[in-house]
Enzyme design. Structure first.
Site, PDB file in Angstrom:
ATOM      1  CE  LYS A   1      19.158  23.007  64.917  1.00 45.99           C
ATOM      2  NZ  LYS A   1      18.280  22.374  64.275  1.00 45.99           N
TER       3      LYS A   1
HETATM    4  C1  LIG Z   1      17.571  20.876  64.093  1.00 45.15           C
HETATM    5  C2  LIG Z   1      18.051  19.717  63.194  1.00 45.15           C
HETATM    6  C3  LIG Z   1      17.126  19.014  62.464  1.00 45.15           C
HETATM    7  C4  LIG Z   1      15.625  19.425  62.407  1.00 45.15           C
HETATM    8  O1  LIG Z   1      15.345  20.629  62.048  1.00 45.15           O
HETATM    9  P1  LIG Z   1      13.826  21.076  62.687  1.00 45.15           P
HETATM   10  O2  LIG Z   1      13.789  22.378  61.886  1.00 45.15           O
HETATM   11  O3  LIG Z   1      13.797  21.095  64.060  1.00 45.15           O
HETATM   12  O4  LIG Z   1      12.949  20.228  61.988  1.00 45.15           O
HETATM   13  C5  LIG Z   1      17.918  17.981  61.728  1.00 45.15           C
HETATM   14  N1  LIG Z   1      19.052  17.729  61.979  1.00 45.15           N
HETATM   15  C6  LIG Z   1      19.819  18.090  62.736  1.00 45.15           C
HETATM   16  C7  LIG Z   1      21.268  17.939  62.881  1.00 45.15           C
HETATM   17  C8  LIG Z   1      19.349  19.262  63.511  1.00 45.15           C
HETATM   18  O5  LIG Z   1      19.998  19.801  64.420  1.00 45.15           O
END
Ligand SMILES: *Cc1c(COP(=O)(O)O)cnc(C)c1O
Length: 391
Positions: free
Chosen positions: A195
């Site tokens: 992210k």
């Molecule tokens: C990364 C992501 C998540 C979940 O995040 P985590 O921290 O990996 O649990 C949920 N929704 C979207 C759209 C994502 O890209």
């Protein structure tokens, strides 16, 4: 021009360009070492400091951090009292966590097809999907592109629905100049390493008031409420979702650089557009994302491969890999996973999402990517498309 086959190829292989790569600076690494030496490494002062900075970023709203951006959404649904018998509207084009959390609390996901131009939920289809059982909407800002917040919250208000914004990918994005997270109902961010900012694993939930924040803390750690020196009570069932201080210290170092990262991503995407938004590439039928430079944080740069291609997407990815270019698929359509098919969803239910999901491809994008590397990605991809087009 390629060298004749008889001449052995002595040119050194160009370095591999990964799909993404976190930028962790030395100040952050030193800060982590300090936390490790401090005698307190799990949830403590760094978590408090991270929450305070995140709250500042989100216009003073209460924010709590967790060990993922998945449990954040599950907890938001629990705080909203959503469970068996309830329906939650979402998109079939997302990371599967988005709808898994709906199943996790015992509710039913109701998918609404996407707008193929933006690849995000088509809000004009939402009202038709609302039933007396509908309790919430989970919109997803895929690739960082914001769902229309005015329209979203107007629909939610009109039908008395909660909103859990899956903003996992849109930290740093704005809507009409306002930061995602600074307004609305529940907003969930993820700090997974892919992210725009990371705490290795982690996430945060933006809440509406202190009552919700206290509930979030209970769901985060076994339902425990402590009072005084020795008071402890458990009234609700909570889990184990707390973030460590080590992770929070990484997050603090990252948050300080968010604006810089976002600016860099936008600059790099401009370069992708300079090279791809051309008549020659348009003629190949490659689908580009909307050119949003004012609001999107450009979490990902995604193209949609043309239907005139004689190669499968996996073959394109293999050729890219061979040429030293990483690529990814974000994402297969959720409703076509076995778990979801078993509950009745099938091919053809959401044709627009299915068509995009079959051909979508994520290209490398991260703050330390260079313009020269983008040129290599584009040249490689375009030459593959040119060599394998039915046109
Ligand atoms: C990364 C992501 C998540 C979940 O995040 P985590 O921290 O990996 O649990 C949920 N929704 C979207 C759209 C994502 O890209």
């Amino acid at each position: 021009m390629p060298a004749p086959a008889t001449v052995p190829d002595s040119s050194p292989k160009l370095p591999f360009i990964p799909l993404t790569r976190p930028t962790i600076d030395d100040e952050t690494i030193a800060g982590v070492a300090e936390v490790l030496r401090s005698g307190w490494i799990t949830s403590g002062p760094q978590v408090k400091a991270f929450e305070a900075r995140l709250s500042e970023y989100c216009g003073g709203r209460p924010v709590r951090v967790f060990n993922s951006g998945t449990c954040t959404m599950e907890i938001a649904l629990r705080i909203a009292g959503i469970g068996p018998g309830d329906e939650v509207i979402t998109t079939p084009l997302s990371w599967v966590a988005t709808s898994n959390v709906i199943l996790e609390v015992g509710a039913k996901p109701v998918f609404v097809d996407i707008d193929p131009a933006t690849r995000i939920i088509d809000l004009s289809l939402v009202e038709a999907a609302i039933t007396p059982a509908t309790r919430a909407i989970i919109p997803v800002d895929l690739a960082g592109l914001p769902v229309d917040r005015d329209r979203l919250h107007a629909i939610a208000k009109k039908h008395n629905l909660r909103v859990v914004e899956d903003a996992a990918q849109s930290f740093g994005t704005t809507w009409n100049g306002r930061r995602i997270g600074a307004f609305g109902d529940f907003v969930s961010f993820s700090f997974h390493p892919n992210k725009n900012i990371t705490s290795i694993e982690g996430g945060c939930l933006v809440l509406n008031d202190e009552r919700e924040a206290r509930l979030a803390e209970q769901y985060r750690l076994q339902g425990v409420v402590r009072t005084g020196f020795d008071g402890m009570e458990v009234e609700i069932l909570g889990g184990k979702f707390n973030l460590t201080d080590v992770a929070a210290r990484v997050g603090l170092g990252q948050l300080a650089r968010l604006d810089e990262f976002t600016t860099k991503r936008r600059e790099l995407v401009r370069h992708y557009f300079e090279l791809l938004d051309t008549p020659a590439v348009h003629a190949l039928g490659l689908g580009l994302p909307p050119a949003d430079f004012a609001e999107s944080n450009w979490h990902m740069f995604q193209v949609v491969l043309p239907s005139t291609l004689t190669l499968k997407r996996a073959e394109v990815m293999a050729k890219l890999q061979e040429a030293g270019v990483g690529a990814g698929v974000h994402y297969p359509a959720i409703h076509l996973f076995a778990l979801y098919r078993r509950q009745g969803w099938k091919e053809g239910d959401f044709p627009k999402a299915e068509a995009v999901c079959r051909n979508i491809l994520t290209l490398p994008l991260f703050p330390t990517l260079t313009r020269a590397e983008i040129a290599r990605v584009v040249t490689t991809l375009v030459s593959i498309l040119q060599a394998h087009s039915k046109l």
